[in-house]
Design a protein around this motif. Sequence first.
Motif, PDB file in Angstrom:
ATOM      1  N   PRO A 112     -19.572-100.729  26.898  1.00 52.79           N
ATOM      2  CA  PRO A 112     -20.819-100.956  26.160  1.00 52.79           C
ATOM      3  C   PRO A 112     -21.070-102.441  25.905  1.00 52.79           C
ATOM      4  N   THR A 113     -22.319-102.842  25.978  1.00 60.18           N
ATOM      5  CA  THR A 113     -22.721-104.209  25.677  1.00 60.18           C
ATOM      6  C   THR A 113     -23.764-104.188  24.566  1.00 60.18           C
ATOM      7  N   PRO A 114     -23.955-105.318  23.875  1.00 58.31           N
ATOM      8  CA  PRO A 114     -24.943-105.338  22.791  1.00 58.31           C
ATOM      9  C   PRO A 114     -26.334-104.943  23.267  1.00 58.31           C
ATOM     10  N   THR A 115     -26.908-103.991  22.596  1.00 56.66           N
ATOM     11  CA  THR A 115     -28.272-103.579  22.899  1.00 56.66           C
ATOM     12  C   THR A 115     -28.908-102.957  21.670  1.00 56.66           C
ATOM     13  N   ALA A 116     -30.191-103.184  21.536  1.00 58.44           N
ATOM     14  CA  ALA A 116     -30.926-102.636  20.401  1.00 58.44           C
ATOM     15  C   ALA A 116     -31.846-101.524  20.894  1.00 58.44           C
ATOM     16  N   ALA A 117     -31.383-100.320  20.820  1.00 56.63           N
ATOM     17  CA  ALA A 117     -32.232 -99.209  21.248  1.00 56.63           C
ATOM     18  C   ALA A 117     -31.603 -97.904  20.810  1.00 56.63           C
ATOM     19  N   SER A 118     -32.432 -96.936  20.529  1.00 55.02           N
ATOM     20  CA  SER A 118     -32.058 -95.556  20.229  1.00 55.02           C
ATOM     21  C   SER A 118     -33.271 -94.866  19.627  1.00 55.02           C
ATOM     22  N   ASN A 119     -33.356 -93.560  19.828  1.00 51.35           N
ATOM     23  CA  ASN A 119     -34.395 -92.742  19.201  1.00 51.35           C
ATOM     24  C   ASN A 119     -33.733 -91.639  18.388  1.00 51.35           C
ATOM     25  N   ALA A 120     -34.310 -91.328  17.245  1.00 52.16           N
ATOM     26  CA  ALA A 120     -33.912 -90.133  16.499  1.00 52.16           C
ATOM     27  C   ALA A 120     -35.067 -89.730  15.606  1.00 52.16           C
ATOM     28  N   TRP A 121     -35.299 -88.442  15.515  1.00 57.46           N
ATOM     29  CA  TRP A 121     -36.338 -87.970  14.610  1.00 57.46           C
ATOM     30  C   TRP A 121     -35.936 -86.624  14.033  1.00 57.46           C
ATOM     31  N   LEU A 122     -36.462 -86.385  12.836  1.00 52.79           N
ATOM     32  CA  LEU A 122     -36.126 -85.214  12.052  1.00 52.79           C
ATOM     33  C   LEU A 122     -37.389 -84.454  11.687  1.00 52.79           C
ATOM     34  N   ALA A 123     -37.260 -83.160  11.532  1.00 55.05           N
ATOM     35  CA  ALA A 123     -38.364 -82.334  11.047  1.00 55.05           C
ATOM     36  C   ALA A 123     -37.823 -81.344  10.032  1.00 55.05           C
ATOM     37  N   THR A 124     -38.494 -81.240   8.893  1.00 56.41           N
ATOM     38  CA  THR A 124     -38.115 -80.247   7.902  1.00 56.41           C
ATOM     39  C   THR A 124     -38.646 -78.877   8.309  1.00 56.41           C
ATOM     40  N   GLY A 125     -38.204 -77.864   7.559  1.00 57.12           N
ATOM     41  CA  GLY A 125     -38.646 -76.505   7.864  1.00 57.12           C
ATOM     42  C   GLY A 125     -40.141 -76.320   7.785  1.00 57.12           C
ATOM     43  N   LYS A 126     -40.850 -77.136   6.981  1.00 58.71           N
ATOM     44  CA  LYS A 126     -42.303 -76.984   6.872  1.00 58.71           C
ATOM     45  C   LYS A 126     -43.020 -77.371   8.155  1.00 58.71           C
ATOM     46  N   ARG A 127     -42.343 -78.089   9.058  1.00 63.72           N
ATOM     47  CA  ARG A 127     -42.968 -78.515  10.307  1.00 63.72           C
ATOM     48  C   ARG A 127     -42.492 -77.720  11.519  1.00 63.72           C
TER      49      ARG A 127
ATOM     50  N   PHE B  78     -34.500-117.545  28.653  1.00 61.62           N
ATOM     51  CA  PHE B  78     -33.908-117.287  27.348  1.00 61.62           C
ATOM     52  C   PHE B  78     -34.891-116.541  26.446  1.00 61.62           C
ATOM     53  N   LEU B  79     -36.173-116.860  26.558  1.00 64.15           N
ATOM     54  CA  LEU B  79     -37.178-116.099  25.830  1.00 64.15           C
ATOM     55  C   LEU B  79     -37.245-114.672  26.368  1.00 64.15           C
ATOM     56  N   LEU B  80     -37.205-114.530  27.685  1.00 62.38           N
ATOM     57  CA  LEU B  80     -37.281-113.204  28.290  1.00 62.38           C
ATOM     58  C   LEU B  80     -36.105-112.331  27.856  1.00 62.38           C
ATOM     59  N   SER B  81     -34.925-112.934  27.699  1.00 58.46           N
ATOM     60  CA  SER B  81     -33.757-112.146  27.315  1.00 58.46           C
ATOM     61  C   SER B  81     -33.909-111.558  25.923  1.00 58.46           C
ATOM     62  N   MET B  82     -34.721-112.188  25.076  1.00 59.31           N
ATOM     63  CA  MET B  82     -34.905-111.690  23.716  1.00 59.31           C
ATOM     64  C   MET B  82     -35.755-110.424  23.670  1.00 59.31           C
ATOM     65  N   THR B  83     -36.451-110.101  24.769  1.00 58.88           N
ATOM     66  CA  THR B  83     -37.258-108.876  24.764  1.00 58.88           C
ATOM     67  C   THR B  83     -36.392-107.627  24.655  1.00 58.88           C
ATOM     68  N   LEU B  84     -35.088-107.744  24.989  1.00 57.83           N
ATOM     69  CA  LEU B  84     -34.185-106.605  24.828  1.00 57.83           C
ATOM     70  C   LEU B  84     -33.885-106.328  23.366  1.00 57.83           C
ATOM     71  N   LEU B  85     -34.113-107.323  22.510  1.00 54.33           N
ATOM     72  CA  LEU B  85     -33.625-107.237  21.145  1.00 54.33           C
ATOM     73  C   LEU B  85     -34.712-107.242  20.092  1.00 54.33           C
ATOM     74  N   ALA B  86     -35.925-107.644  20.441  1.00 57.09           N
ATOM     75  CA  ALA B  86     -36.934-107.841  19.395  1.00 57.09           C
ATOM     76  C   ALA B  86     -38.335-107.710  19.963  1.00 57.09           C
ATOM     77  N   TYR B  87     -39.285-107.482  19.059  1.00 55.58           N
ATOM     78  CA  TYR B  87     -40.705-107.491  19.383  1.00 55.58           C
ATOM     79  C   TYR B  87     -41.048-108.862  19.967  1.00 55.58           C
ATOM     80  N   SER B  88     -41.784-108.876  21.086  1.00 53.62           N
ATOM     81  CA  SER B  88     -41.976-110.125  21.818  1.00 53.62           C
ATOM     82  C   SER B  88     -43.344-110.739  21.537  1.00 53.62           C
ATOM     83  N   PRO B  89     -43.479-112.051  21.748  1.00 59.98           N
ATOM     84  CA  PRO B  89     -44.789-112.683  21.568  1.00 59.98           C
ATOM     85  C   PRO B  89     -45.825-112.159  22.554  1.00 59.98           C
TER      86      PRO B  89
END
Length: 826
Positions: free
Chosen positions: A262-277, A641-652
């Motif tokens: 594994p290498t440093p990366t900023a990504a993942s999805n998770a979502w929850l729904a209660t019984g009402k949904r 170096f700016l392009l590499s930051m797109t893996l980690l943060a919202y980009s300009p």
Amino acid sequence: MSKRRLYWLVSILLIPGLIVLVVGGTLYWLAKRAEPSYSGAVALSGLAHPVEVRFGPHAVPTIEASNLRDLLFAQGYVTASERMWQMDLLRRLGGGRLAELFGPEVVKVDRFFRTVGLPVEARRALDTLDDAERALLDAYAAGVNAYREAARDRRPLEYRLTGLEPAPWQPEDSLVIGAYMAWTQSFNARGELTFLRLARRIGPERTRLLFPTDEGIAPPEVPPELVEYLAATPTAASSPDPGFDIAALAPILDYPARLGLPTPTAASNAWLATGKRTATGEALLADDPHLAFSMPGIWYELELIAPDLHAAGVSLPGVPLVLIGHNADLAWGFTSVIADTQDIFIERPTADGLAVERDGRAPEPIRLRHETIRVRGADPVEIAIRSTSRGVVLNDILGETTGTPMDLTDPGLTDLIVLRQNHDRPDRSFQAMRGLCRSGTLDEARAAGLDFRHVATNLMLAHRDGGIAWQMTGVLPQRGRGAGAFPNPGWIDDYAWQGEAPQSLNPSLANPPDGVIVTANQRTIPEDYPIRVSNAWMSPHRAQRITARLDESGPLTPESMAGIQADRISLQGRMMLSSLRRLESEIRALDPDAWAIAEDHLLDWDGAMDAASRPAAFAARLEPALFQALYGDELGEDLPFLLSMTLLAYSPLQETLRTGESAFWDDVTTPEIETPAAIWARALHAARTALAADGDDVRLDDIRSIRFTHAFDKVPLLGDLFSVGPIGVGGSSDTVDVIKTQPQEPGKGLFGASVRFVATPADWSRTRGTLTLGQSGHRFSPYRADQLQDWLAVHAHPWPWNGPDEAQTLGRLRLDPPDAGGRFGR
């Protein structure tokens, strides 16, 4: 031709084939011999009572023991039997001990992780364990060592080819793996160093515009003392070295990927729904953490049963218990918070280099810590690790300072670069995992999650009573004057950290009125939240798309939750289209050919990054073309170096696509002032040229692929034998079914869903998931990549609960104490 000559000619022609056949056959025999048995009985020294292991489909084990110690012993044994090589590399990487295996080439990697202190943190965490907790780690280590002893004559093929041996497993090895995985979820240091690099080229105030916090949220102000400091520092225009040598750091940070780790990366999805949904009134959880593609995959699927613990899910090889999964009462998953838990400080050393300056008081002595790196085939390397009250000095891994043969390129600054991390107190991740596995309520699970001190994650929870909760883990710093977004002047005490923010302020939520919680690395808190969690969230696009799908799905089911995991609509792509259409009249007037390219390749696209999509392939080429046209004139060779930051943060660029505004539209290298239409026209032509080089009618999967890399990936012949791929794929960095790429390499998929699962707390037998490849790390095992096609198709299989039924049982393996019979060691 005589018969004798014909005989020799045929022999000569056949010899290479026979050699290949013999070598191949030998490799196959050695590899198959190393594979574990899935049935029978094995006598193992260290067990107190028998343990039963039932293997179901895909060789997923259900391990059942009469006590927790024997259970974790068996987990260590079973996991090591499939993943010993991977476990060995993981502990050596985090512990700074790769050179013991691979020699002088990797001393720089060991020096990096020794400097940032992962082995020290593992030892500190070990010291916090009480006797009962330590006994459990000891049991897991004993199980790993039982496999190591049992497999002495049938090592995994990697050890046979390299002539290496796995060292005995120690309890702290499990903790150093955990410390490394926590480190992969911290990103700020690289961003702040990148800021310094760019600021020395175009100035700090202009560089600040390249680091937006989120949609419509500007970054914090640059500390005025840093502005003054950089103004007195030579710029890139007057110096051949424009600042910190991030390029020298990158190969170190990328080395884990070369080893299939594994290498440093900023990504993942998770979502929850209660019984009402949901359609049945039950809570549901979907989770897909994103990590680098590796062979074997990072997770190992299993079920653990003992009188005081019952949990199922995936574990991290080398670490006991279940990290992502569920117990009888609740399910849990994780995503990256993108919390700002690291700061860079610039320290000014005294003339003798033994201390650092402090405004208004005496200089502070620099502390030294000495360590020895053992190197295979060479003399040990002695290193001195320096630190101040602000943190650990990085110069010794960024530049030539220690005087060892493995020093990196001098970064060109005489001042010290110091890294501060949220490590004031020892981590308690093992206690957190144990607490999660035993939690019966949402509140108990949230409290357990706070023991993950060194890693800030979104802990997502779904209970069998229909409730859901979110808890941010980790410890945040209490900063002084600095906001943490940019480097701080270390000589001014007001910028020093003031301790820790109370964990009671960590964001959390339970059972919201709308019945859903979504985390996908986006900003999860309001701007006026009482503590600063992050200065650079990731793009909100995945979270926005998940929310939209949840809203349009009606009553939710496990199937509809899993369907969202397959979504490939790119909201960035749709913003690209909107931004382009806003400029239609201007581009048509300025450059009709450019608009014709847009019409031919993009305008009829719906934003789906499907594998077979031709517009998606063009969009993949258009993104780097836009970066180059917009920022390349000012950043020059520093643009990557700016392009590499797109893996980690919202980009300009994402903010510009959203608003149409940018301070970088003008090309400073030309006398005229360029308009947005001119920049778009350039980018369209450049993207068309790049696409033409790929061939006619190119699809996205023609240019974008993934490869599951093994540690031998760069070794001729062995690389293709052990790695898996390349495989053409769809998806992008901002689609729910994510394939993360860097803009400058749109064809190279770096990260993706490392596991997908949907948990059904009302009935655990309906929980489904899939790994990227499979359970086994053995080259010719049928379970090495048997889940790959399901993963590519976003399909899943049932996760075991109370073991597989008889019809699906692959085998039964009994682990016995030595005096209970069984075949010792096999």
